[in-house]
Design a protein around this motif. Structure first.
Motif, PDB file in Angstrom:
ATOM      1  N   LEU A   1      47.280   1.100 113.907  1.00 53.86           N
ATOM      2  CA  LEU A   1      46.720   2.136 114.765  1.00 53.86           C
ATOM      3  C   LEU A   1      45.224   1.921 114.940  1.00 53.86           C
ATOM      4  O   LEU A   1      44.564   1.303 114.107  1.00 53.86           O
ATOM      5  CB  LEU A   1      46.991   3.522 114.174  1.00 53.86           C
ATOM      6  N   SER A   2      44.685   2.450 116.000  1.00 50.54           N
ATOM      7  CA  SER A   2      43.263   2.291 116.276  1.00 50.54           C
ATOM      8  C   SER A   2      42.428   3.082 115.279  1.00 50.54           C
ATOM      9  O   SER A   2      42.915   4.020 114.640  1.00 50.54           O
ATOM     10  CB  SER A   2      42.945   2.765 117.692  1.00 50.54           C
ATOM     11  N   GLN A   3      41.165   2.694 115.167  1.00 43.35           N
ATOM     12  CA  GLN A   3      40.242   3.397 114.289  1.00 43.35           C
ATOM     13  C   GLN A   3      40.172   4.875 114.659  1.00 43.35           C
ATOM     14  O   GLN A   3      40.188   5.749 113.783  1.00 43.35           O
ATOM     15  CB  GLN A   3      38.850   2.759 114.388  1.00 43.35           C
ATOM     16  N   THR A   4      40.122   5.161 115.949  1.00 42.32           N
ATOM     17  CA  THR A   4      40.016   6.543 116.412  1.00 42.32           C
ATOM     18  C   THR A   4      41.244   7.354 116.030  1.00 42.32           C
ATOM     19  O   THR A   4      41.139   8.474 115.515  1.00 42.32           O
ATOM     20  CB  THR A   4      39.829   6.589 117.944  1.00 42.32           C
ATOM     21  N   ARG A   5      42.440   6.788 116.279  1.00 41.32           N
ATOM     22  CA  ARG A   5      43.682   7.505 115.957  1.00 41.32           C
ATOM     23  C   ARG A   5      43.845   7.669 114.454  1.00 41.32           C
ATOM     24  O   ARG A   5      44.249   8.736 113.979  1.00 41.32           O
ATOM     25  CB  ARG A   5      44.881   6.757 116.545  1.00 41.32           C
ATOM     26  N   ALA A   6      43.508   6.632 113.681  1.00 38.29           N
ATOM     27  CA  ALA A   6      43.608   6.720 112.220  1.00 38.29           C
ATOM     28  C   ALA A   6      42.684   7.802 111.679  1.00 38.29           C
ATOM     29  O   ALA A   6      43.044   8.552 110.767  1.00 38.29           O
ATOM     30  CB  ALA A   6      43.276   5.370 111.589  1.00 38.29           C
ATOM     31  N   GLU A   7      41.498   7.892 112.258  1.00 41.28           N
ATOM     32  CA  GLU A   7      40.543   8.911 111.817  1.00 41.28           C
ATOM     33  C   GLU A   7      41.035  10.309 112.179  1.00 41.28           C
ATOM     34  O   GLU A   7      40.895  11.254 111.388  1.00 41.28           O
ATOM     35  CB  GLU A   7      39.172   8.652 112.445  1.00 41.28           C
ATOM     36  N   GLU A   8      41.644  10.460 113.333  1.00 43.88           N
ATOM     37  CA  GLU A   8      42.210  11.755 113.734  1.00 43.88           C
ATOM     38  C   GLU A   8      43.300  12.195 112.763  1.00 43.88           C
ATOM     39  O   GLU A   8      43.344  13.354 112.322  1.00 43.88           O
ATOM     40  CB  GLU A   8      42.797  11.662 115.149  1.00 43.88           C
ATOM     41  N   MET A   9      44.195  11.271 112.424  1.00 47.90           N
ATOM     42  CA  MET A   9      45.293  11.586 111.512  1.00 47.90           C
ATOM     43  C   MET A   9      44.763  11.911 110.119  1.00 47.90           C
ATOM     44  O   MET A   9      45.230  12.854 109.467  1.00 47.90           O
ATOM     45  CB  MET A   9      46.272  10.409 111.456  1.00 47.90           C
ATOM     46  N   ALA A  10      43.781  11.144 109.665  1.00 43.01           N
ATOM     47  CA  ALA A  10      43.201  11.377 108.346  1.00 43.01           C
ATOM     48  C   ALA A  10      42.557  12.750 108.284  1.00 43.01           C
ATOM     49  O   ALA A  10      42.751  13.499 107.314  1.00 43.01           O
ATOM     50  CB  ALA A  10      42.183  10.290 108.008  1.00 43.01           C
ATOM     51  N   ARG A  11      41.809  13.111 109.309  1.00 45.90           N
ATOM     52  CA  ARG A  11      41.128  14.410 109.321  1.00 45.90           C
ATOM     53  C   ARG A  11      42.150  15.558 109.316  1.00 45.90           C
ATOM     54  O   ARG A  11      41.939  16.592 108.679  1.00 45.90           O
ATOM     55  CB  ARG A  11      40.219  14.522 110.547  1.00 45.90           C
ATOM     56  N   GLU A  12      43.250  15.368 110.051  1.00 48.30           N
ATOM     57  CA  GLU A  12      44.287  16.399 110.084  1.00 48.30           C
ATOM     58  C   GLU A  12      44.823  16.667 108.685  1.00 48.30           C
ATOM     59  O   GLU A  12      44.955  17.817 108.258  1.00 48.30           O
ATOM     60  CB  GLU A  12      45.426  15.971 111.018  1.00 48.30           C
ATOM     61  N   TRP A  13      45.112  15.581 107.949  1.00 51.90           N
ATOM     62  CA  TRP A  13      45.666  15.752 106.608  1.00 51.90           C
ATOM     63  C   TRP A  13      44.613  16.202 105.599  1.00 51.90           C
ATOM     64  O   TRP A  13      44.918  16.961 104.678  1.00 51.90           O
ATOM     65  CB  TRP A  13      46.348  14.457 106.158  1.00 51.90           C
ATOM     66  N   ILE A  14      43.402  15.774 105.773  1.00 56.10           N
ATOM     67  CA  ILE A  14      42.327  16.243 104.896  1.00 56.10           C
ATOM     68  C   ILE A  14      42.139  17.747 105.064  1.00 56.10           C
ATOM     69  O   ILE A  14      41.910  18.480 104.081  1.00 56.10           O
ATOM     70  CB  ILE A  14      41.017  15.476 105.181  1.00 56.10           C
ATOM     71  N   ASN A  15      42.279  18.247 106.288  1.00 60.57           N
ATOM     72  CA  ASN A  15      42.210  19.681 106.523  1.00 60.57           C
ATOM     73  C   ASN A  15      43.384  20.407 105.883  1.00 60.57           C
ATOM     74  O   ASN A  15      43.228  21.488 105.299  1.00 60.57           O
ATOM     75  CB  ASN A  15      42.171  19.980 108.027  1.00 60.57           C
ATOM     76  N   ILE A  16      44.566  19.807 105.987  1.00 62.74           N
ATOM     77  CA  ILE A  16      45.767  20.431 105.411  1.00 62.74           C
ATOM     78  C   ILE A  16      45.640  20.588 103.900  1.00 62.74           C
ATOM     79  O   ILE A  16      46.041  21.602 103.321  1.00 62.74           O
ATOM     80  CB  ILE A  16      47.022  19.605 105.780  1.00 62.74           C
ATOM     81  N   ILE A  17      45.060  19.584 103.236  1.00 67.69           N
ATOM     82  CA  ILE A  17      44.920  19.658 101.783  1.00 67.69           C
ATOM     83  C   ILE A  17      43.640  20.378 101.360  1.00 67.69           C
ATOM     84  O   ILE A  17      43.352  20.510 100.172  1.00 67.69           O
ATOM     85  CB  ILE A  17      44.965  18.260 101.131  1.00 67.69           C
ATOM     86  N   GLY A  18      42.872  20.851 102.345  1.00 67.40           N
ATOM     87  CA  GLY A  18      41.715  21.672 102.041  1.00 67.40           C
ATOM     88  C   GLY A  18      40.502  20.944 101.513  1.00 67.40           C
ATOM     89  O   GLY A  18      39.711  21.502 100.756  1.00 67.40           O
ATOM     90  N   LEU A  19      40.307  19.678 101.934  1.00 71.98           N
ATOM     91  CA  LEU A  19      39.178  18.898 101.427  1.00 71.98           C
ATOM     92  C   LEU A  19      38.246  18.435 102.553  1.00 71.98           C
ATOM     93  O   LEU A  19      37.550  17.438 102.410  1.00 71.98           O
ATOM     94  CB  LEU A  19      39.683  17.677 100.642  1.00 71.98           C
TER      95      LEU A  19
END
Length: 292
Positions: free
Chosen positions: A123-141
């Motif tokens: 996946l692209s850097q942009t898409r990977a960063e979007e997905m990472a941020r989504e999960w980081i928000n879900i886990i509250g960090l």
């Protein structure tokens, strides 16, 4: 307990779902020179879609071996392991793994750790960063996304490890004593957070633990293994309503279930470790004045 829980309907619903994980006559033998030991013997198990399974048993019964085989980290002697009806072939993003050790890259930030899987999938850097941020928000960090693992508490590190596994959208999440190194308060909070994740995500979980209370609080069913060789001793349906909270441990139903599991797990411990049967009497090493 005040809640009316229809256990029959609950488990009928589970068993009506497709089988996500199946092991057929799974056998694992460890060899060392001329010696060999059967760690897992003829394991037949079906785990249904969105089911939460805990595996428990005495030390050496093959709990971690089972999870590593399903993850594709270890080969096995004989039998079959199927995920969604297909034989496993090595590791795969469809099978996420969370260990007791946090296994984070120490030179990467929280965000970079979570991005690693999507980037490896192309996946692209942009898409990977979007997905990472989504999960980081879900886990509250979200406030810690640019910090490094050594700057995080144990509970935070394990949340990052869980996010790193889930960002790949696995069909099956394998967890090998993931909360074993945490203090009791943090462990309790992580158990609740995991339950919240599981109840809101299309996810099947195989969770290895040595903690009976944890297994009862988390599992739909508990697979109890025996040792020498590692075999399924009993599969227990946890007939307790969800959501479950820590105060449930004081209920009569919980105590009865725990007592049953305790007998299953510990009944063979003396035979497994004969050295425990005749422990020496500890001599008095110095004079103790009990009046002090």
């Amino acid at each position: 307990m005040n809640e009316i829980f229809d256990a029959t309907a609950y488990f009928d619903n589970i068993y009506a779902r497709p089988v996500m994980l199946e092991t057929r006559s799974l056998t694992q033998i460890f060899r060392h020179g001329k010696l060999q030991r059967t760690v897992l013997n003829q394991i037949d198990l079906q785990v249904h879609k969105r089911e939460f399974i805990c595996v428990i048993g005495p030390s050496g019964c093959g709990k971690s071996t089972l999870s590593r085989i399903v993850a594709g980290l270890d080969s096995f002697h004989s039998g079959e392991v199927l995920v969604d009806g297909q034989p496993i072939q090595g590791t795969s993003a469809e099978r996420g793994m969370v260990f007791q050790g946090y296994t984070l890259f120490p030179w990467k930030t929280v965000k970079q750790n979570v991005m690693f899987g999507p980037l490896m999938k192309g996946l692209s850097q942009t898409r990977a960063e979007e997905m990472a941020r989504e999960w980081i928000n879900i886990i509250g960090l979200e406030k810690y996304e640019n910090q490094y693992p050594h700057e995080l508490s144990g509970g935070m590190k394990q949340r990052v490890a869980i996010a790193r596994a889930l960002v790949n959208e696995p069909k099956l999440l394998l967890m090998d004593e993931p909360f074993g190194a945490l203090d009791p308060h943090t462990r309790q909070k992580m158990q609740k957070h995991l339950m919240d994740l599981w109840q809101n995500i299309d996810l099947t979980i195989l969770f290895v633990t040595h903690d009976m209370d944890e297994a009862i609080l988390l599992a739909d069913r508990i697979v109890v293994l025996k040792s020498n060789p590692g075999e399924i001793k009993e599969i227990i349906e946890v007939n307790l309503p969800r959501p479950r909270y820590s105060d449930l441990i004081h209920s009569t139903e919980f105590k009865q279930l725990r007592a049953h599991i305790d007998v299953l797990v510990h009944a063979q411990e003396d035979s497994l470790d004969p050295a425990l049967q005749n422990l020496p009497k500890i001599p008095r090493m110095r004079h103790i004045d009990t009046s002090e």
